[in-house]
Scaffold this motif. Sequence first.
Motif, PDB file in Angstrom:
ATOM      1  N   ARG A  35      -7.140   1.714  -3.711  1.00 39.49           N
ATOM      2  CA  ARG A  35      -5.843   2.099  -4.405  1.00 39.49           C
ATOM      3  C   ARG A  35      -6.072   3.460  -4.784  1.00 39.49           C
ATOM      4  NH1 ARG A  35      -1.445  -1.072  -2.634  1.00 39.49           N
ATOM      5  NH2 ARG A  35      -2.082  -3.220  -2.861  1.00 39.49           N
ATOM      6  N   TRP A  36      -4.992   4.188  -4.681  1.00 38.04           N
ATOM      7  CA  TRP A  36      -5.206   5.480  -5.401  1.00 38.04           C
ATOM      8  C   TRP A  36      -5.473   5.639  -6.921  1.00 38.04           C
ATOM      9  CZ3 TRP A  36      -5.286  10.288  -3.569  1.00 38.04           C
ATOM     10  CH2 TRP A  36      -4.809  11.219  -4.249  1.00 38.04           C
ATOM     11  N   LYS A  56      -6.772  15.325  -7.904  1.00 36.52           N
ATOM     12  CA  LYS A  56      -5.621  14.394  -7.611  1.00 36.52           C
ATOM     13  C   LYS A  56      -4.589  14.494  -8.071  1.00 36.52           C
ATOM     14  CE  LYS A  56      -6.393   9.925  -8.302  1.00 36.52           C
ATOM     15  NZ  LYS A  56      -6.739   8.506  -8.958  1.00 36.52           N
ATOM     16  N   TRP A  86      -0.262   8.900  -0.217  1.00 36.71           N
ATOM     17  CA  TRP A  86      -0.399  10.229  -0.836  1.00 36.71           C
ATOM     18  C   TRP A  86      -0.592  11.260  -0.056  1.00 36.71           C
ATOM     19  CZ3 TRP A  86       0.451   9.460  -6.121  1.00 36.71           C
ATOM     20  CH2 TRP A  86       0.744   7.846  -6.739  1.00 36.71           C
ATOM     21  N   GLU A 127      -3.573   4.237   1.340  1.00 30.71           N
ATOM     22  CA  GLU A 127      -4.262   3.295   0.498  1.00 30.71           C
ATOM     23  C   GLU A 127      -5.007   2.077   1.702  1.00 30.71           C
ATOM     24  OE1 GLU A 127      -2.391   3.441  -3.884  1.00 30.71           O
ATOM     25  OE2 GLU A 127      -1.450   2.073  -2.379  1.00 30.71           O
ATOM     26  N   PHE A 154      -1.585  15.800  -5.445  1.00 31.74           N
ATOM     27  CA  PHE A 154      -1.091  14.873  -4.722  1.00 31.74           C
ATOM     28  C   PHE A 154       0.129  14.245  -4.983  1.00 31.74           C
ATOM     29  CE2 PHE A 154      -5.159  15.276  -3.035  1.00 31.74           C
ATOM     30  CZ  PHE A 154      -5.206  14.889  -1.762  1.00 31.74           C
ATOM     31  N   CYS A 173      -9.621  16.716  -2.832  1.00 38.77           N
ATOM     32  CA  CYS A 173      -9.004  16.776  -1.515  1.00 38.77           C
ATOM     33  C   CYS A 173     -10.332  17.162  -0.614  1.00 38.77           C
ATOM     34  CB  CYS A 173      -7.693  17.750  -1.258  1.00 38.77           C
ATOM     35  SG  CYS A 173      -7.288  17.576   0.519  1.00 38.77           S
ATOM     36  N   ILE A 208      -9.446   5.531  -7.452  1.00 41.23           N
ATOM     37  CA  ILE A 208     -10.170   6.795  -7.095  1.00 41.23           C
ATOM     38  C   ILE A 208     -10.590   7.613  -8.006  1.00 41.23           C
ATOM     39  CG2 ILE A 208     -10.060   8.925  -5.725  1.00 41.23           C
ATOM     40  CD1 ILE A 208      -8.337   7.596  -3.693  1.00 41.23           C
ATOM     41  N   TYR A 228      -3.435  10.801   2.275  1.00 41.39           N
ATOM     42  CA  TYR A 228      -4.244   9.477   1.960  1.00 41.39           C
ATOM     43  C   TYR A 228      -3.482   8.333   1.948  1.00 41.39           C
ATOM     44  CZ  TYR A 228      -7.400   6.198  -0.079  1.00 41.39           C
ATOM     45  OH  TYR A 228      -8.275   4.859  -0.353  1.00 41.39           O
ATOM     46  N   MET A 258       3.108  10.799  -4.139  1.00 45.61           N
ATOM     47  CA  MET A 258       3.345   9.695  -3.300  1.00 45.61           C
ATOM     48  C   MET A 258       4.392   9.928  -2.504  1.00 45.61           C
ATOM     49  SD  MET A 258       4.137   5.816  -4.426  1.00 45.61           S
ATOM     50  CE  MET A 258       5.621   6.262  -4.945  1.00 45.61           C
ATOM     51  N   TYR A 277       0.839  -1.185   0.001  1.00 51.26           N
ATOM     52  CA  TYR A 277      -0.178  -0.049   0.087  1.00 51.26           C
ATOM     53  C   TYR A 277       0.862   1.373  -0.049  1.00 51.26           C
ATOM     54  CZ  TYR A 277      -3.845  -2.789   1.076  1.00 51.26           C
ATOM     55  OH  TYR A 277      -5.132  -3.694   1.042  1.00 51.26           O
TER      56      TYR A 277
END
Length: 59
Positions: free
Chosen positions: A34-35, A51, A9, A20, A54, A44, A38, A18, A56, A6
């Motif tokens: 999972r990202w 997105k 983010w 996962e 964001f 947000c 989405i 976020y 990782m 996982y």
Amino acid sequence: MADEAYKVWQCLNCGYIYDEEAGDPDEGLAPGTRWADIPEDWICPQCGSGKIDFEMVEM
């Protein structure tokens, strides 16, 4: 083949995280979401950024 680890983010604008593994049930995202799963139009929940804002986080 092992499941991919996982990821976490972070919103570059407000710092919202976020994870996962934890998901965000208050936002309708079940744990393990999972990202990539989405929707692209998700924003947000803290600042309304998309997105694209964001990144990782390396743990």
